[in-house]
Design an enzyme around this catalytic site. Sequence first.
Site, mmCIF file in Angstrom:
data_model
loop_
_atom_site.group_PDB
_atom_site.id
_atom_site.type_symbol
_atom_site.label_atom_id
_atom_site.label_comp_id
_atom_site.label_asym_id
_atom_site.label_seq_id
_atom_site.Cartn_x
_atom_site.Cartn_y
_atom_site.Cartn_z
ATOM 1 C CE LYS A 115 -4.333 -1.786 1.708
ATOM 2 N NZ LYS A 115 -5.222 -1.994 2.830
ATOM 3 C CE LYS A 217 -6.376 -8.354 -1.405
ATOM 4 N NZ LYS A 217 -6.409 -7.970 -0.081
ATOM 5 C CE LYS A 220 -12.981 -4.192 1.206
ATOM 6 N NZ LYS A 220 -13.137 -3.803 2.548
#
Length: 354
Positions: A115, A217, A220
Amino acid sequence: MSSFEPLVFSGVQPTGNLTLGNYLGAIRKFVALQDNYDCIYCVVDLHALTVNPSPAELINGTRSIAAAYLASGIDPVKHIVFNQSRVYQHAELAWIFNCVARMGWLSRMTQFKEKAGKDRENASVGLFAYPNLMAADILVYRATHVPVGDDQKQHLELARDIAQKFNNDYSERIGELGIGIPVEVGDETVNGYLPITEPLIEGPATRIMSLRDGTKKMSKSDPSDLSRINLTDTSDDIAKKIRKAKTDPEALPSDSGGFEGRPEAENLVNIYAALTGTSMDAVLKDFGGQQFSAFKPALADLAVEKLSPIADEMRRLLADPGHIDAVLADGGERASVLAEKTMVDIRRIVGLSA
Ligand code: TYM
């Protein structure tokens, strides 16, 4: 001496749309665990601040996760459903854990690395300390079992390390106060205060992959909406996304040993198996040797059949935000009582109170 009461805790971040991955990897397991455990299910709004949502996004996102919990079948009366920020003890314990966890432990977290990307200097302190708050979420209730998808495994290992270090650092004081409970550490049983939590990561759906890239994966936050099925997608959207899902020109193999080098094919069959509650081999008994042109419409019908009742119920619930807020407020009050009980002990253990 007693031992820890079995208690399930888990949480979902109110950022972006809930995906089929969140549903199969987490929420569906939350629903199943209700029969055998006391459960606390949280909408982790403080965690969502690490990605800087707008206030409106955070408010709507929180209600939307709560609606998904209820629409999927979580019972907020028998169990507890609330949003994290209502129970300030999560943040209080997270601060204490900031002083227990080591920089090195957090620096190794792969989600932080992903991130934060290359520009680590510019990542927020909150993003770095995120796993400490997650450990606090669990341990402020002294929860023993945590259902999550595979991507949260490393964070749960950190929560175990934090509990262990806390128990070791304060073992004398815990003993003096007479509030220790036997905790198993490897082969040994020591007297601790915090449980070494068991992650519940099993079953076919621990890692649902992107529809555009079978090695990533389903998420969202993926920029491509075609990569995921959102819980609130219409039947047409679901059918379109499955039709456009990346595949290969081969027919489906006759058993699950035949997926070598075919992650996209494996993912679609895995989704089918997870949605029907069977194994991939059972799905391949019916579909082995068939082309994707036959399998994809069957998968689309199945996904619509399973997801549309949840989406309809979510829409119904979201039309009455006052009701959702009341459920969260009630859950928050009940969670606060439990969290405060733990914090009274923890404040004494660390010396914030005598
Ligand atoms: P979050 O909000 O990213 O995801 C919620 C849950 O969904 C699972 N999940 C998946 N499972 C299978 N396949 C996928 N593609 C997939 N994508 C997501 C996640 O593993 C998770 O179980 N840090 C957590 C929230 C959290 C939490 C906690 C969880 C905060 N405090 C305490 C457990 C206990 C998170 O960001 O999940």
